[in-house]
Design a protein around this motif. Sequence first.
Motif, PDB file in Angstrom:
ATOM      1  N   ILE A  39       0.845  -1.201   0.000  1.00 39.28           N
ATOM      2  CA  ILE A  39       0.000   0.000   0.000  1.00 39.28           C
ATOM      3  C   ILE A  39       0.880   1.251   0.000  1.00 39.28           C
ATOM      4  CG2 ILE A  39      -1.838   1.280   1.222  1.00 39.28           C
ATOM      5  CD1 ILE A  39      -2.814  -1.470   0.246  1.00 39.28           C
ATOM      6  N   ALA A  40       1.990   1.218   0.752  1.00 41.92           N
ATOM      7  CA  ALA A  40       2.912   2.369   0.759  1.00 41.92           C
ATOM      8  C   ALA A  40       3.410   2.636  -0.657  1.00 41.92           C
ATOM      9  CB  ALA A  40       4.081   2.098   1.700  1.00 41.92           C
ATOM     10  N   ALA A  41       3.746   1.566  -1.376  1.00 40.09           N
ATOM     11  CA  ALA A  41       4.240   1.727  -2.760  1.00 40.09           C
ATOM     12  C   ALA A  41       3.171   2.389  -3.629  1.00 40.09           C
ATOM     13  CB  ALA A  41       4.647   0.373  -3.324  1.00 40.09           C
ATOM     14  N   ILE A  42       1.920   2.000  -3.431  1.00 38.69           N
ATOM     15  CA  ILE A  42       0.829   2.602  -4.215  1.00 38.69           C
ATOM     16  C   ILE A  42       0.699   4.092  -3.874  1.00 38.69           C
ATOM     17  CG2 ILE A  42      -1.689   2.642  -4.555  1.00 38.69           C
ATOM     18  CD1 ILE A  42      -1.633  -0.416  -4.181  1.00 38.69           C
ATOM     19  N   LEU A  43       0.719   4.419  -2.584  1.00 40.59           N
ATOM     20  CA  LEU A  43       0.572   5.830  -2.170  1.00 40.59           C
ATOM     21  C   LEU A  43       1.661   6.685  -2.815  1.00 40.59           C
ATOM     22  CD1 LEU A  43      -0.220   5.507   1.663  1.00 40.59           C
ATOM     23  CD2 LEU A  43      -1.810   5.678  -0.232  1.00 40.59           C
ATOM     24  N   LEU A  44       2.852   6.106  -2.922  1.00 43.96           N
ATOM     25  CA  LEU A  44       3.970   6.858  -3.505  1.00 43.96           C
ATOM     26  C   LEU A  44       3.858   6.909  -5.027  1.00 43.96           C
ATOM     27  CD1 LEU A  44       6.646   5.372  -1.116  1.00 43.96           C
ATOM     28  CD2 LEU A  44       5.943   7.781  -1.197  1.00 43.96           C
ATOM     29  N   ALA A  72       0.124  10.277  -4.089  1.00 42.61           N
ATOM     30  CA  ALA A  72      -0.774  10.731  -3.020  1.00 42.61           C
ATOM     31  C   ALA A  72       0.037  11.490  -1.969  1.00 42.61           C
ATOM     32  CB  ALA A  72      -1.472   9.532  -2.383  1.00 42.61           C
ATOM     33  N   VAL A  73       1.312  11.110  -1.833  1.00 41.37           N
ATOM     34  CA  VAL A  73       2.149  11.693  -0.770  1.00 41.37           C
ATOM     35  C   VAL A  73       2.962  12.860  -1.315  1.00 41.37           C
ATOM     36  CG1 VAL A  73       3.968  11.215   0.921  1.00 41.37           C
ATOM     37  CG2 VAL A  73       2.324   9.426   0.295  1.00 41.37           C
ATOM     38  N   THR A  74       2.844  14.009  -0.665  1.00 43.66           N
ATOM     39  CA  THR A  74       3.637  15.179  -1.065  1.00 43.66           C
ATOM     40  C   THR A  74       4.256  15.796   0.188  1.00 43.66           C
ATOM     41  OG1 THR A  74       1.570  16.434  -1.053  1.00 43.66           O
ATOM     42  CG2 THR A  74       2.416  15.791  -3.202  1.00 43.66           C
ATOM     43  N   ASN A  90      -5.246  10.602  -0.176  1.00 40.58           N
ATOM     44  CA  ASN A  90      -5.775   9.305  -0.622  1.00 40.58           C
ATOM     45  C   ASN A  90      -6.951   9.444  -1.579  1.00 40.58           C
ATOM     46  OD1 ASN A  90      -3.846   8.121   0.893  1.00 40.58           O
ATOM     47  ND2 ASN A  90      -5.167   7.579   2.606  1.00 40.58           N
ATOM     48  N   ARG A  91      -7.481  10.660  -1.680  1.00 44.36           N
ATOM     49  CA  ARG A  91      -8.566  10.885  -2.653  1.00 44.36           C
ATOM     50  C   ARG A  91      -8.106  10.572  -4.071  1.00 44.36           C
ATOM     51  NH1 ARG A  91      -7.519  14.319   0.869  1.00 44.36           N
ATOM     52  NH2 ARG A  91      -8.973  14.740   2.576  1.00 44.36           N
ATOM     53  N   ARG A  92      -6.799  10.710  -4.309  1.00 46.18           N
ATOM     54  CA  ARG A  92      -6.250  10.439  -5.642  1.00 46.18           C
ATOM     55  C   ARG A  92      -6.365   8.967  -6.023  1.00 46.18           C
ATOM     56  NH1 ARG A  92      -2.868  13.916  -8.101  1.00 46.18           N
ATOM     57  NH2 ARG A  92      -1.613  12.249  -8.996  1.00 46.18           N
ATOM     58  N   LEU A  93      -6.476   8.088  -5.056  1.00 42.18           N
ATOM     59  CA  LEU A  93      -6.383   6.653  -5.334  1.00 42.18           C
ATOM     60  C   LEU A  93      -7.586   6.120  -6.099  1.00 42.18           C
ATOM     61  CD1 LEU A  93      -5.023   5.646  -1.824  1.00 42.18           C
ATOM     62  CD2 LEU A  93      -3.698   6.040  -3.911  1.00 42.18           C
ATOM     63  N   ALA A 105       9.611   4.987   1.008  1.00 42.25           N
ATOM     64  CA  ALA A 105      10.059   6.197   0.293  1.00 42.25           C
ATOM     65  C   ALA A 105      11.583   6.295   0.322  1.00 42.25           C
ATOM     66  CB  ALA A 105       9.434   7.442   0.934  1.00 42.25           C
ATOM     67  N   GLU A 106      12.184   5.916   1.437  1.00 36.06           N
ATOM     68  CA  GLU A 106      13.663   5.942   1.545  1.00 36.06           C
ATOM     69  C   GLU A 106      14.273   4.907   0.614  1.00 36.06           C
ATOM     70  OE1 GLU A 106      14.282   5.458   5.745  1.00 36.06           O
ATOM     71  OE2 GLU A 106      14.681   7.609   6.019  1.00 36.06           O
ATOM     72  N   GLU A 107      13.721   3.688   0.643  1.00 37.67           N
ATOM     73  CA  GLU A 107      14.233   2.613  -0.219  1.00 37.67           C
ATOM     74  C   GLU A 107      14.220   3.043  -1.677  1.00 37.67           C
ATOM     75  OE1 GLU A 107      12.491  -1.040   2.462  1.00 37.67           O
ATOM     76  OE2 GLU A 107      11.754  -0.846   0.421  1.00 37.67           O
ATOM     77  N   ARG A 108      13.151   3.724  -2.057  1.00 36.03           N
ATOM     78  CA  ARG A 108      12.980   4.100  -3.470  1.00 36.03           C
ATOM     79  C   ARG A 108      13.625   5.445  -3.806  1.00 36.03           C
ATOM     80  NH1 ARG A 108       7.473   1.897  -5.894  1.00 36.03           N
ATOM     81  NH2 ARG A 108       7.578  -0.197  -5.058  1.00 36.03           N
ATOM     82  N   ARG A 109      14.210   6.077  -2.827  1.00 35.77           N
ATOM     83  CA  ARG A 109      14.876   7.386  -3.005  1.00 35.77           C
ATOM     84  C   ARG A 109      13.970   8.388  -3.716  1.00 35.77           C
ATOM     85  NH1 ARG A 109      20.346   6.000  -1.946  1.00 35.77           N
ATOM     86  NH2 ARG A 109      20.719   3.816  -2.381  1.00 35.77           N
ATOM     87  N   LEU A 110      12.744   8.482  -3.245  1.00 32.13           N
ATOM     88  CA  LEU A 110      11.757   9.319  -3.934  1.00 32.13           C
ATOM     89  C   LEU A 110      11.775  10.765  -3.469  1.00 32.13           C
ATOM     90  CD1 LEU A 110       8.814   6.794  -4.041  1.00 32.13           C
ATOM     91  CD2 LEU A 110      10.140   7.648  -5.966  1.00 32.13           C
TER      92      LEU A 110
END
Length: 216
Positions: free
Chosen positions: A7-12, A16-18, A39-42, A181-186
């Motif tokens: 779910i974290a991967a989807i949010l990123l 959805a996350v800024t 989460n409205r974006r989902l 987010a850290e793993e993916r360096r986003l």
Amino acid sequence: MEHAKKIAAILLEKQAVTLNIDAPYTYASGIRSPIYCDNRRLIFYPDARRTISAAFCEEVKPFAPDVIAGTATSAISWAAWVADAFDKPMVYIRKAAKGYGKQQLIEGGSIEGKTVVVLEDLVSTGGSSLNAVQACQDAGARVLAMIAIFTYQFAEVMPKFVDANCQFGFLCNFSTLIEVAEERRLFAPEKLAIAREWNRDPQNWGPSHGFPNEAK
Ligand SMILES: O=P(O)(O)OC[C@H]1O[C@H](OP(=O)(O)OP(=O)(O)O)[C@H](O)[C@@H]1O
Ligand SMILES: O=C(O)c1cc(=O)[nH]c(=O)[nH]1
């Protein structure tokens, strides 16, 4: 939580996350924050919709509720998809009773004497979701659980649900989101560090950084 990383991967991925460090967001509770999870974006993405609805269904299934409830506005669609999957009645709970027409707080049908699971898109202070739980209890329902897509893990939330005699569930939380987010360096590491700092003391972060909380 087994769903949490997915779910974290989807949010990123769905952005959805800024993060906005210079002009922090104001939350429903009035607190200021460098992070927002929209989460409205989902609902825009069929793949995200399917995955999140399926995760909700897994969490809801053990409770076998009579009715699925969604908080207005952001969880109405999730409640509809989950209720449909279980072929169960659905209601939604307004933030306040409508001021005209039938003046209802809960829309859809009577939940008196029924067991209910409430779905919410996001929990910060838990104020909105607890109001929804209280509304269902006032309407004569037994609320078995409140389940959210995401929680910021504020320390005060769990005890409030214990007091409300309602289980608290979630699909993803702040720690997992930041880890992915850290793993993916986003995001820049220093921005994520600020989000972590905020999350350690969310009520005081704004005021101590020149961004007073707003009265709500
Ligand atoms: O845990 P809390 O501190 O109460 O904050 C979380 C609530 O805030 C947001 O709703 P918002 O008021 O933005 O309304 P919406 O769902 O209609 O967009 C979110 O959808 C939650 O319901
Ligand atoms: O607390 C809120 O109002 C809130 C925070 C957040 O990250 N996203 C959201 O939709 N609401």
